[in-house]
Scaffold this active site. Structure first.
Site, mmCIF file in Angstrom:
data_model
loop_
_atom_site.group_PDB
_atom_site.id
_atom_site.type_symbol
_atom_site.label_atom_id
_atom_site.label_comp_id
_atom_site.label_asym_id
_atom_site.label_seq_id
_atom_site.Cartn_x
_atom_site.Cartn_y
_atom_site.Cartn_z
ATOM 1 N N HIS A 52 19.108 19.507 49.202
ATOM 2 C CA HIS A 52 19.291 20.521 50.251
ATOM 3 C C HIS A 52 18.149 21.529 50.210
ATOM 4 C CE1 HIS A 52 23.724 20.184 51.651
ATOM 5 N NE2 HIS A 52 23.162 18.999 51.520
ATOM 6 N N PRO B 265 31.754 31.979 41.192
ATOM 7 C CA PRO B 265 31.005 30.803 41.670
ATOM 8 C C PRO B 265 30.159 31.025 42.933
ATOM 9 C CG PRO B 265 33.380 30.511 42.010
ATOM 10 C CD PRO B 265 33.208 31.782 41.254
ATOM 11 N N TYR C 41 18.684 31.526 43.948
ATOM 12 C CA TYR C 41 19.586 30.400 44.233
ATOM 13 C C TYR C 41 19.014 29.089 43.693
ATOM 14 C CZ TYR C 41 23.267 27.908 46.770
ATOM 15 O OH TYR C 41 24.364 27.140 47.084
ATOM 16 N N LYS D 177 26.037 29.212 39.950
ATOM 17 C CA LYS D 177 25.193 29.325 38.748
ATOM 18 C C LYS D 177 25.821 28.800 37.453
ATOM 19 C CE LYS D 177 21.413 30.871 40.224
ATOM 20 N NZ LYS D 177 21.122 29.606 40.888
ATOM 21 N N TYR E 82 27.741 29.929 53.851
ATOM 22 C CA TYR E 82 28.388 31.067 53.199
ATOM 23 C C TYR E 82 28.737 32.054 54.317
ATOM 24 C CZ TYR E 82 26.748 29.396 48.621
ATOM 25 O OH TYR E 82 26.532 28.653 47.485
HETATM 26 P P1 RFL Z 1 33.472 23.445 30.560
HETATM 27 O O1 RFL Z 1 33.116 22.599 31.738
HETATM 28 O O2 RFL Z 1 34.652 24.351 30.689
HETATM 29 O O3 RFL Z 1 33.679 22.465 29.324
HETATM 30 C C1 RFL Z 1 34.257 22.898 28.107
HETATM 31 C C2 RFL Z 1 34.902 21.696 27.464
HETATM 32 O O4 RFL Z 1 35.383 22.065 26.172
HETATM 33 C C3 RFL Z 1 36.667 21.484 25.978
HETATM 34 N N1 RFL Z 1 37.353 22.269 24.934
HETATM 35 C C4 RFL Z 1 37.559 21.823 23.665
HETATM 36 N N2 RFL Z 1 37.256 20.666 23.066
HETATM 37 C C5 RFL Z 1 37.609 20.508 21.758
HETATM 38 N N3 RFL Z 1 38.276 21.466 21.046
HETATM 39 C C6 RFL Z 1 38.609 22.648 21.609
HETATM 40 N N4 RFL Z 1 39.240 23.579 20.914
HETATM 41 C C7 RFL Z 1 38.244 22.867 22.982
HETATM 42 N N5 RFL Z 1 38.403 23.899 23.865
HETATM 43 C C8 RFL Z 1 37.865 23.523 25.018
HETATM 44 C C9 RFL Z 1 37.299 21.562 27.356
HETATM 45 O O5 RFL Z 1 38.371 20.626 27.503
HETATM 46 C C10 RFL Z 1 36.114 21.203 28.240
HETATM 47 O O6 RFL Z 1 36.009 19.817 28.469
HETATM 48 O O7 RFL Z 1 32.255 24.363 30.084
HETATM 49 P P2 RFL Z 1 30.647 24.089 30.149
HETATM 50 O O8 RFL Z 1 30.331 22.727 29.599
HETATM 51 O O9 RFL Z 1 30.048 25.288 29.568
HETATM 52 O O10 RFL Z 1 30.314 23.998 31.700
HETATM 53 C C11 RFL Z 1 30.426 25.129 32.545
HETATM 54 C C12 RFL Z 1 30.780 24.690 33.965
HETATM 55 O O11 RFL Z 1 31.901 23.821 33.924
HETATM 56 C C13 RFL Z 1 31.092 25.891 34.870
HETATM 57 O O12 RFL Z 1 30.231 26.969 34.592
HETATM 58 C C14 RFL Z 1 30.922 25.525 36.371
HETATM 59 O O13 RFL Z 1 31.875 24.600 36.781
HETATM 60 C C15 RFL Z 1 31.026 26.779 37.242
HETATM 61 N N6 RFL Z 1 30.977 26.485 38.681
HETATM 62 C C16 RFL Z 1 29.792 26.232 39.320
HETATM 63 N N7 RFL Z 1 28.631 26.196 38.633
HETATM 64 C C17 RFL Z 1 27.462 25.872 39.250
HETATM 65 O O14 RFL Z 1 26.415 25.863 38.599
HETATM 66 N N8 RFL Z 1 27.393 25.537 40.587
HETATM 67 C C18 RFL Z 1 28.512 25.546 41.354
HETATM 68 O O15 RFL Z 1 28.419 25.172 42.532
HETATM 69 C C19 RFL Z 1 29.756 25.928 40.738
HETATM 70 N N9 RFL Z 1 30.890 25.941 41.443
HETATM 71 C C20 RFL Z 1 32.167 26.440 39.410
HETATM 72 C C21 RFL Z 1 32.077 26.181 40.816
HETATM 73 C C22 RFL Z 1 33.392 26.627 38.814
HETATM 74 C C23 RFL Z 1 34.530 26.597 39.583
HETATM 75 N N10 RFL Z 1 35.746 26.768 38.899
HETATM 76 C C24 RFL Z 1 36.850 25.896 39.035
HETATM 77 C C25 RFL Z 1 35.804 27.686 37.798
HETATM 78 C C26 RFL Z 1 33.215 26.149 41.591
HETATM 79 C C27 RFL Z 1 34.445 26.374 40.989
HETATM 80 C C28 RFL Z 1 35.631 26.396 41.885
HETATM 81 C C1 PHB Z 2 30.732 23.529 45.386
HETATM 82 O O1 PHB Z 2 30.228 22.629 46.073
HETATM 83 O O2 PHB Z 2 31.763 23.343 44.698
HETATM 84 C C2 PHB Z 2 30.119 24.881 45.378
HETATM 85 C C3 PHB Z 2 28.923 25.076 46.049
HETATM 86 C C4 PHB Z 2 28.349 26.334 46.061
HETATM 87 C C5 PHB Z 2 28.975 27.390 45.409
HETATM 88 C C6 PHB Z 2 30.165 27.174 44.721
HETATM 89 C C7 PHB Z 2 30.748 25.930 44.707
HETATM 90 O O3 PHB Z 2 28.418 28.631 45.464
#
Ligand code: RFL
Ligand code: PHB
Length: 404
Positions: free
Chosen positions: A80, A300, A392, A304, A208
């Site tokens: 994108h 989110p 971004y 990031k 957005y």
């Molecule tokens: P995770 O993905 O939470 O993984 C942590 C893992 O550790 C396990 N765990 C354990 N394992 C063993 N023993 C224990 N005691 C444990 N405790 C926990 C868990 O089961 C899990 O598998 O952390 P990590 O790897 O640091 O990754 C971070 C990302 O997942 C998170 O920052 C992103 O998803 C945030 N986020 C977004 N980030 C982006 O860069 N771009 C995006 O577009 C974006 N959109 C989002 C998002 C997060 C969202 N939510 C649901 C919070 C959109 C949403 C809606």
């Molecule tokens: C997504 O596709 O889940 C997404 C994209 C952009 C954002 C947050 C989530 O800022």
């Protein structure tokens, strides 16, 4: 196949968590001959299905490509070159390559995780699912230990370094001593309701939208699957949001003067995400390091979280490779300081995007005018738009030479 090679009792780097941070760190170290074990609390199917991020910034794309983990992304990811901002019935595009020479990739976190798990299992590197780390001890000495429970039985894993990539609720941050630790937090007075829908995206690029009813985001997972979010109150009960109510609310928030239409379709998944900013400092104590959501959370809106997790472990992997190839620990010593610089930039950007686009219950007409003025500034000032595009698409990562 749900399990890798048997988990040894000793390793060089023990990694807790098989989210993007833990899996990418394991991948980067394994390629460079550093022994690792990854312990993951959940089962493989759960980890591979958890709906989360969708946008990879340029630096994350570069790391995956440079280290042989990009086949899935290059086959199915969508490059994108911009985003759309909508407010007051108008639509404005921010053109990333024109402003920064960089772009982003739409490729779901679920896919990144699946690709990295497949690579690790194919390499026969130790990865245990349903293995919960219960405690970490001895982090001030040379042989820290993780006590973990796997299939109901307690085991001990001894390592030279432990990296907690165990997310916001993990054990790693908990065992860091209180003395010398500082945390910074902001909880926002709204949440996101996110849906996955079997309908072709109604747009070519992410939208957005700022609207009187609150924020909405149109994203996508593939040419046939849309991902949409709308701002809701923090105590929202999903049961009160029928599919019709969600689609109608989204359509009103995305509405512009002109004939654009939001296409609707079957909703296959719904969830609520609270919005929070959080940072813990420092990200190291003794032989224990924190990376990813274990150390920091961003709302989110700036896309990031996953990218910060990837940046943390890229820095840390390079520092560990240097330590194991030359004995030089200086990059490990500066990991926390260097990672936190990038983290605070992303914290600021995510906070600014969130504040500019959401309606807060305490906002008055003054706040609203400021938001619109800032949005208009982004569409009229090249330098303001360039700053958004730079943040971004992400700061460049330091050189990857040690990891390739
Ligand atoms: P995770 O993905 O939470 O993984 C942590 C893992 O550790 C396990 N765990 C354990 N394992 C063993 N023993 C224990 N005691 C444990 N405790 C926990 C868990 O089961 C899990 O598998 O952390 P990590 O790897 O640091 O990754 C971070 C990302 O997942 C998170 O920052 C992103 O998803 C945030 N986020 C977004 N980030 C982006 O860069 N771009 C995006 O577009 C974006 N959109 C989002 C998002 C997060 C969202 N939510 C649901 C919070 C959109 C949403 C809606
Ligand atoms: C997504 O596709 O889940 C997404 C994209 C952009 C954002 C947050 C989530 O800022």
């Amino acid at each position: 196949m749900n399990q890798s090679a048997p988990v040894p009792a000793r390793t060089q780097v023990a990694i807790i968590g098989a989210g993007p941070a833990g899996l990418l760190l394991g991948h980067l170290l394994h390629r460079k001959g550093v022994d690792t074990v990854v312990l993951e609390n959940r089962d493989r199917a759960y980890v591979e299905r958890r709906q989360r991020a969708g946008i990879l910034e340029q630096g994350t794309v570069d790391v995956l490509r440079a280290t042989g983990a990009a086949a899935g992304m290059d086959a199915r990811g969508l490059r994108h070159d911009g985003i759309e901002l909508r407010f007051e019935g108008e639509s404005h595009r921010i053109d990333f390559p024109a402003l920064t020479g960089r772009s982003v990739m739409v490729y779901a976190q679920t896919e990144v995780v699946k690709d990295l798990i497949a690579l690790r299992l194919a390499a026969d590197a130790p990865l245990a699912f349903e293995a919960e780390a219960l405690d970490i001890s001895g982090i001030e000495g040379e042989s820290p230990q993780i006590t973990y429970k796997h299939c109901g039985v307690e085991h001990t894993l001894t390592a030279e370094y432990v990296v907690a990539c165990d997310g916001f609720h993990g054990v790693g941050r908990r065992v860091m001593p209180e003395a010398g630790k500082r945390t910074f937090e902001r909880v926002y007075p709204f949440s996101w309701l996110g849906v996955l829908a079997d309908v072709a995206p109604s747009c070519d690029e992410l939208i957005y939208a700022h609207s009187p009813e609150g924020f909405a985001l149109h994203s996508m997972r593939s040419p046939k699957v849309s991902r949409l979010y709308l701002q809701v109150p923090p105590d929202t009960d999903l049961a009160e949001w029928s599919d019709d109510r969600i689609w109608n609310s989204l359509a009103r928030r995305f509405a512009i003067d002109g004939d654009w239409k939001l296409e609707t379709g079957p909703i296959t998944e719904k969830g609520i995400t609270p919005m929070r900013s959080f940072v813990t400092e420092p990200m190291r104590h003794g032989q224990l390091f924190l990376a990813g959501d274990a150390a920091h959370i961003v709302p989110p809106t700036g896309a990031k979280g996953l990218n910060l997790a990837a940046a943390d472990v890229t820095l840390l992997a390079a520092a560990l490779v240097r330590r194991y190839t030359s004995g030089d620990t200086s990059d490990l010593d500066t990991y926390s300081t260097r990672a936190l610089r990038r983290i605070w930039r992303a914290e600021h950007f995510s906070y600014a995007m969130t504040s500019m686009l959401h309606t807060s219950p305490t906002d008055d007409a003054f706040d609203h005018r400021l938001q619109i003025s800032q949005l208009r500034h982004l569409t009229e000032s090249k330098s303001a738009a360039t700053s958004l595009a730079e943040n971004y698409t992400g700061l460049p990562l330091p050189t990857l030479t040690l990891l390739t």
